[in-house]
Design a protein around this motif. Sequence first.
Motif, PDB file in Angstrom:
ATOM      1  N   LEU A 107       0.836  -1.202   0.000  1.00 39.53           N
ATOM      2  CA  LEU A 107       0.000   0.000   0.000  1.00 39.53           C
ATOM      3  C   LEU A 107       0.875   1.258   0.000  1.00 39.53           C
ATOM      4  O   LEU A 107       0.606   2.233  -0.724  1.00 39.53           O
ATOM      5  CB  LEU A 107      -0.875  -0.043   1.263  1.00 39.53           C
ATOM      6  N   GLU A 108       1.936   1.205   0.793  1.00 41.32           N
ATOM      7  CA  GLU A 108       2.859   2.339   0.895  1.00 41.32           C
ATOM      8  C   GLU A 108       3.474   2.633  -0.482  1.00 41.32           C
ATOM      9  O   GLU A 108       3.524   3.788  -0.912  1.00 41.32           O
ATOM     10  CB  GLU A 108       3.957   1.987   1.916  1.00 41.32           C
ATOM     11  N   HIS A 109       3.896   1.578  -1.187  1.00 42.43           N
ATOM     12  CA  HIS A 109       4.485   1.798  -2.510  1.00 42.43           C
ATOM     13  C   HIS A 109       3.464   2.436  -3.461  1.00 42.43           C
ATOM     14  O   HIS A 109       3.768   3.392  -4.179  1.00 42.43           O
ATOM     15  CB  HIS A 109       5.008   0.500  -3.125  1.00 42.43           C
ATOM     16  N   GLN A 110       2.254   1.890  -3.440  1.00 44.81           N
ATOM     17  CA  GLN A 110       1.212   2.382  -4.350  1.00 44.81           C
ATOM     18  C   GLN A 110       0.946   3.879  -4.110  1.00 44.81           C
ATOM     19  O   GLN A 110       0.857   4.668  -5.058  1.00 44.81           O
ATOM     20  CB  GLN A 110      -0.038   1.555  -4.062  1.00 44.81           C
ATOM     21  N   ILE A 111       0.868   4.254  -2.859  1.00 45.02           N
ATOM     22  CA  ILE A 111       0.548   5.656  -2.541  1.00 45.02           C
ATOM     23  C   ILE A 111       1.737   6.568  -2.841  1.00 45.02           C
ATOM     24  O   ILE A 111       1.586   7.660  -3.401  1.00 45.02           O
ATOM     25  CB  ILE A 111       0.027   5.766  -1.093  1.00 45.02           C
ATOM     26  N   ILE A 112       2.947   6.117  -2.516  1.00 44.62           N
ATOM     27  CA  ILE A 112       4.134   6.934  -2.811  1.00 44.62           C
ATOM     28  C   ILE A 112       4.272   7.139  -4.326  1.00 44.62           C
ATOM     29  O   ILE A 112       4.554   8.252  -4.792  1.00 44.62           O
ATOM     30  CB  ILE A 112       5.412   6.276  -2.225  1.00 44.62           C
ATOM     31  N   ALA A 113       4.046   6.079  -5.103  1.00 42.98           N
ATOM     32  CA  ALA A 113       4.173   6.192  -6.567  1.00 42.98           C
ATOM     33  C   ALA A 113       3.177   7.228  -7.086  1.00 42.98           C
ATOM     34  O   ALA A 113       3.501   8.047  -7.959  1.00 42.98           O
ATOM     35  CB  ALA A 113       3.935   4.840  -7.220  1.00 42.98           C
ATOM     36  N   GLU A 114       1.998   7.210  -6.539  1.00 42.83           N
ATOM     37  CA  GLU A 114       0.968   8.179  -6.940  1.00 42.83           C
ATOM     38  C   GLU A 114       1.380   9.611  -6.544  1.00 42.83           C
ATOM     39  O   GLU A 114       1.282  10.540  -7.349  1.00 42.83           O
ATOM     40  CB  GLU A 114      -0.337   7.784  -6.240  1.00 42.83           C
ATOM     41  N   LEU A 115       1.881   9.775  -5.326  1.00 44.70           N
ATOM     42  CA  LEU A 115       2.284  11.111  -4.865  1.00 44.70           C
ATOM     43  C   LEU A 115       3.442  11.651  -5.697  1.00 44.70           C
ATOM     44  O   LEU A 115       3.519  12.849  -5.980  1.00 44.70           O
ATOM     45  CB  LEU A 115       2.689  11.077  -3.386  1.00 44.70           C
ATOM     46  N   LEU A 116       4.337  10.765  -6.118  1.00 42.09           N
ATOM     47  CA  LEU A 116       5.503  11.213  -6.898  1.00 42.09           C
ATOM     48  C   LEU A 116       5.116  11.701  -8.293  1.00 42.09           C
ATOM     49  O   LEU A 116       5.888  12.404  -8.935  1.00 42.09           O
ATOM     50  CB  LEU A 116       6.537  10.089  -7.013  1.00 42.09           C
ATOM     51  N   ARG A 117       3.933  11.343  -8.740  1.00 42.73           N
ATOM     52  CA  ARG A 117       3.489  11.833 -10.062  1.00 42.73           C
ATOM     53  C   ARG A 117       3.037  13.287  -9.986  1.00 42.73           C
ATOM     54  O   ARG A 117       2.773  13.908 -10.991  1.00 42.73           O
ATOM     55  CB  ARG A 117       2.370  10.937 -10.602  1.00 42.73           C
ATOM     56  N   GLY A 118       2.973  13.857  -8.783  1.00 44.08           N
ATOM     57  CA  GLY A 118       2.650  15.273  -8.637  1.00 44.08           C
ATOM     58  C   GLY A 118       1.301  15.496  -8.003  1.00 44.08           C
ATOM     59  O   GLY A 118       0.589  14.527  -7.753  1.00 44.08           O
ATOM     60  N   PRO A 119       0.954  16.716  -7.707  1.00 42.14           N
ATOM     61  CA  PRO A 119       1.690  17.965  -7.930  1.00 42.14           C
ATOM     62  C   PRO A 119       2.922  18.097  -7.024  1.00 42.14           C
ATOM     63  O   PRO A 119       3.050  17.370  -6.046  1.00 42.14           O
ATOM     64  CB  PRO A 119       0.650  19.039  -7.586  1.00 42.14           C
ATOM     65  N   ASP A 120       3.806  19.044  -7.408  1.00 42.74           N
ATOM     66  CA  ASP A 120       5.053  19.243  -6.665  1.00 42.74           C
ATOM     67  C   ASP A 120       4.786  19.468  -5.189  1.00 42.74           C
ATOM     68  O   ASP A 120       3.824  20.137  -4.813  1.00 42.74           O
ATOM     69  CB  ASP A 120       5.806  20.476  -7.205  1.00 42.74           C
TER      70      ASP A 120
END
Length: 328
Positions: A57-70
């Motif tokens: 779950l942590e990976h999924q959410i981090i990957a989403e957050l890294l797509r932005g916004p800044d």
Amino acid sequence: MIVLVGFMGAGKTTVGHLLAERLGLPFVDSDLVIESRTGRSVREIFAADGEPAFRALEHQIIAELLRGPDAVLAFGGGGVEHPDTQDCLRGSQVIYLRVGYDEAMLRVSHDEYRPLLRAPNLQAIFERRLSVYENVATHVVPTDGRRPEAICLDIIERLVQVPSAPAGTTSVLVSCMGGTYNVHVGAGLLADLDRLLPPLPHARTAVLLAAAPDRPAVTVAQAALRRRGLDVRPIEVPDRQQAKDLGTIAQVAGALADLAIHKDDLIVGIGGEVVGDIAGFLASTYNRGMPLVLLPTTLAAQADAAVGGKASLNLPQGRNLLGTVHQP
Ligand code: S3P
């Protein structure tokens, strides 16, 4: 995207909040996003579903957050161990807040919230992760024995590039609540304004506020701003103390509205203290806040309105009674 990694107790949340505030970015903590999405605490997820489910779950959410916004984004201490997360980090500034094991334990050992703190092999986990943090980091910042403000400034000095100014220029990085900016002091710098301005990717128009005696400076600044591709709109403002009032603000704000000035456009004030305050007050309030550049032409304006964000108006009862703080 600025990512903070490091072990529990490294200061990711504390430093992250300071960093975000000073760089004008939102602060996001991956653990808090996980908790708000699931409606459960990290501790409950560990207990009910187990660590592997939490990591997925942590990976999924981090990957989403890294797509932005800044944003300034703090990972949980184990977030970067996931190989797919490491792949997603390319292109981000990754700040590794390095902390010694003993100091980390002093900072967090009494905490009831972090499930991994009770792991019997905690020190081995710490040691295993050291090389992971090192490998993903674009900057390694020591934190042992240092105050959060000092760590924050250290990071900002690494991230904010000081533009190359002509020989003989003194440049100082100012970083405080509400903003981070360079102050350049030197002779003839007005002509180099285009090189000294920070990146303004969304600005289309620069509004140049100046009083009549500063017209020659306006001409030089105007040419430099045009070289940056900006549409320049000079507006004459009074430079008398009596005119530093709401009447003048209403008039100039009306002119900005007529020009359809956008939130990401630039307000530039050229002049003495009165013009600096008028420009600052407008930049602070028009569109509820806009980027500001100050080109002080007097010592009073340099020391009074240009550094520190003072932006105030006079009332009949007294000077500078009404105002805001808005960093250039
Ligand atoms: C963890 C650190 C915690 C949290 C979870 C697991 C870890 O975040 O994500 O308890 O594996 O080190 P902090 O580093 O913010 O304490």
